[in-house]
Write a protein that holds these residues in place. Sequence first.
Motif, PDB file in Angstrom:
ATOM      1  N   ARG A 211       0.806  -1.214   0.000  1.00 55.71           N
ATOM      2  CA  ARG A 211       0.000   0.000   0.000  1.00 55.71           C
ATOM      3  C   ARG A 211       0.840   1.266   0.000  1.00 55.71           C
ATOM      4  N   ASP A 212       1.980   1.246   0.630  1.00 55.18           N
ATOM      5  CA  ASP A 212       2.829   2.430   0.661  1.00 55.18           C
ATOM      6  C   ASP A 212       3.548   2.636  -0.671  1.00 55.18           C
ATOM      7  N   THR A 213       4.209   1.594  -1.170  1.00 59.09           N
ATOM      8  CA  THR A 213       4.930   1.730  -2.431  1.00 59.09           C
ATOM      9  C   THR A 213       3.980   1.991  -3.598  1.00 59.09           C
ATOM     10  N   MET A 214       2.929   1.201  -3.711  1.00 59.29           N
ATOM     11  CA  MET A 214       2.013   1.376  -4.832  1.00 59.29           C
ATOM     12  C   MET A 214       1.191   2.647  -4.702  1.00 59.29           C
ATOM     13  N   GLY A 215       0.904   3.061  -3.486  1.00 54.35           N
ATOM     14  CA  GLY A 215       0.196   4.326  -3.307  1.00 54.35           C
ATOM     15  C   GLY A 215       0.987   5.492  -3.871  1.00 54.35           C
ATOM     16  N   LEU A 216       2.298   5.509  -3.601  1.00 56.19           N
ATOM     17  CA  LEU A 216       3.150   6.573  -4.125  1.00 56.19           C
ATOM     18  C   LEU A 216       3.255   6.511  -5.646  1.00 56.19           C
ATOM     19  N   LEU A 217       3.347   5.303  -6.188  1.00 58.13           N
ATOM     20  CA  LEU A 217       3.423   5.182  -7.652  1.00 58.13           C
ATOM     21  C   LEU A 217       2.112   5.571  -8.319  1.00 58.13           C
ATOM     22  N   LEU A 218       0.999   5.251  -7.694  1.00 54.70           N
ATOM     23  CA  LEU A 218      -0.288   5.671  -8.240  1.00 54.70           C
ATOM     24  C   LEU A 218      -0.365   7.194  -8.288  1.00 54.70           C
TER      25      LEU A 218
END
Length: 394
Positions: A211-218
């Motif tokens: 959720r943290d890594t993909m949230g930033l990429l989103l």
Amino acid sequence: MRSPLRTLTRRGLLTGTVGSAALLATAGALAGCGTKGAQQTEAGCTSDDLSATEKKLTFSNWPQYMDTDEKERSKRPTLDAFVAASGIQVAYTEDVNDNNEFFGKIRNQLAGCQSTGRDIMVLTDWMAARVIRLGWAQKLDPAKMPNVAANLLPSLRGRSFDTDNRLAIPWQSGLAGLAYNAKVTREIRTVDELLTRSDLKGKVTVLSEMRDTMGLLLQAGGHDPANFTPAQFDDALAKLKKAVDSKQIRRFTGNDYAPDLAKGDIAACIGWSGDVIQLGFEDEKIKFVVPESGVMLWSDNVLVPNKATHKANAEALINHYYDPAVAAKLAAFVNYICPVQGAQAEMEKIDPDLAKNPLIFPDDAMLAKSKVFMALDEQREKEYETKFQQILGA
């Protein structure tokens, strides 16, 4: 007094030094959650409240998530003050070491509408969302928590998994963003820089917390991590895969990125604000950055599970910790984002430097750029975690 630098932070315990919580959240672990047939309803699983006659409370929390007296560690000043003022005796236990592990402890009882023996438990957003989705948490009474209604940060209101703020009240919060070591690299401002800048190749780590890594990429792709489509997730995932395939990213980490960043073994990373605060106390060259596209905001939340028999006592404790003076004392120890408005002014009396720290008291501009990851149903959680884990294992 500012608490001393701790070798293992609370957020570090969440993932373990090798990212154990994220690795547990593989498709197999999700498939084995045992949630089929475990759904409960408020009408079907009722709880009696004995608070009027039983002045006690059982509280399960993470290690190092409560202030302690510097000279006598068995004393917990803010908790002791609550006991003295309310007459409610609190059995406080530090037995939440990992969201998935703790879920394993409580799942059979809550699936069967049985008591866990706990009146309060503290869980991270995504696990709190799962517990709420399963109908395993009691609704709280806002009238008994006026401090929450008055002082909860606006950025933590109306979250997708608890729109009315009646099931999960933030205990402490934090940010996932970028960090870099200015001794070994120049400033970094965007997620795209992290994933593509040639001088950073092989010197970058990203978090194994999906959720943290993909949230930033989103966010970097112009998508809203609080409300995105499967196609948008795949678009962000493709950028991550490209950075892995090109060797831009050295590895995925749990909390173990922190010593590598401090030593300069990595130049930049996706990291957590609490870790970077503590590293910054030791070396001002360690910087936390809110990416231009935005930052991820997460919380660890207080929930009252089904069959807990002291809900009103729990509400009194939550209300106590939303008093700004109490919240400031707690924040001075744990060094994460304080979710209580008014605590910053109180912190001025305790530690003026901490009161100025934007990673404990973010300004409105920083909070305006923060997002909480979208609550997922069981199917989407399994789908997204499976895809993410495939990149980790590439």
